[in-house]
Design an enzyme around this catalytic site. Sequence first.
Site, PDB file in Angstrom:
ATOM      1  N   HIS A 196      15.131   2.719   4.423  1.00 36.91           N
ATOM      2  CA  HIS A 196      15.102   4.004   3.723  1.00 36.91           C
ATOM      3  C   HIS A 196      13.796   4.159   2.945  1.00 36.91           C
ATOM      4  O   HIS A 196      13.130   5.190   3.012  1.00 36.91           O
ATOM      5  CB  HIS A 196      16.276   4.113   2.743  1.00 36.91           C
ATOM      6  CG  HIS A 196      17.619   4.064   3.403  1.00 36.91           C
ATOM      7  ND1 HIS A 196      18.802   4.043   2.690  1.00 36.91           N
ATOM      8  CD2 HIS A 196      17.975   4.042   4.709  1.00 36.91           C
ATOM      9  CE1 HIS A 196      19.819   4.009   3.524  1.00 36.91           C
ATOM     10  NE2 HIS A 196      19.353   3.999   4.749  1.00 36.91           N
ATOM     11  N   SER A 248      18.179   6.623   9.573  1.00 36.73           N
ATOM     12  CA  SER A 248      18.002   6.965   8.165  1.00 36.73           C
ATOM     13  C   SER A 248      16.561   6.847   7.697  1.00 36.73           C
ATOM     14  O   SER A 248      16.127   7.573   6.814  1.00 36.73           O
ATOM     15  CB  SER A 248      18.899   6.090   7.280  1.00 36.73           C
ATOM     16  OG  SER A 248      20.249   6.341   7.554  1.00 36.73           O
TER      17      SER A 248
END
Length: 310
Positions: A228, A176
């Site tokens: 992230h 991610s």
Amino acid sequence: MGKRPPIPPDIERGPPPPPARPQFRPPIPVPWVAWLVPLILAANFIAFATTMYMNDCPARSDECILFDVLGRLSFQPIKENMLLGPSIPTLRKLGALERRLVEEGEKWRLISCIWLHGGFLHLLANMISLMCIGMRLEQEFGFLRIGALYMICGLGGSLMSCLTDSQGERVSVGASGALFGLLGAMLSELITNWTIYENKCTALMTLILIIVLNLSVGFLPRVDNSAHFGGFLAGFFLGFVLLLRPQYGYVNPKYIPAGYDMKHKKSKHKCYQHILRFTSLAILLAGFIAAYSKLLREHTIQSTPIRDFN
């Protein structure tokens, strides 16, 4: 009857018409053939299958999910992993990110964790996002720039994850960080190539909405939002460096025919594009050097590991 008298030869005629300006039309850009993103997708699925083979759930549990279908590749019980995946010891053994181990010298975990996933659902969500975002970027900018973007953003996400793990109790895996880096690069690409877009505000607001919605997922339990955010920041600054396009109206000199006089020739890039490129490169280098140096200096407190997915 009236014939018109011939024109005397000594009467001057008007000047000949000027030669027609040579016509040219720059060729339409041909999109790149996207092969790297599908290769990354295949590598992630192969890595997950290898992880499940090494996990060998039936050797340790009688409650493995889909044992009759998958055999050795079956998933851990839901009470251990609700994402349909392996156990924490298997992930740690194969290269999951853990700050304590990184500080002890296993720096390769900063990269290896990008190719591991906590479960099939985790893998599926990330790979759908990769296809939706990465394919278009590779077709427009080529495999070299997108490949570098993917790996550097994944590294940025790993560094941020380690630095925010003050207690040293996090075991983190997932791509991610790299995927959020692609989103960040899309935002900076829109900003730096502003002149070539038609519906500028619509494109900007749509992209910001997508980014906000994806970042909000990071506030769910056991989701490593720091990875992230780190990947997004790395991608945002890297997009200014790698994803420049010529400004609107620029024509490559090799497409201009000989003798054609361009009255208003434009430079390839605008001044602000160069400023953003070099400023972002300086910020990016300083950030990576500072983060890596801080990671080497600090020590973590050992405790019971908690698995996070990113």
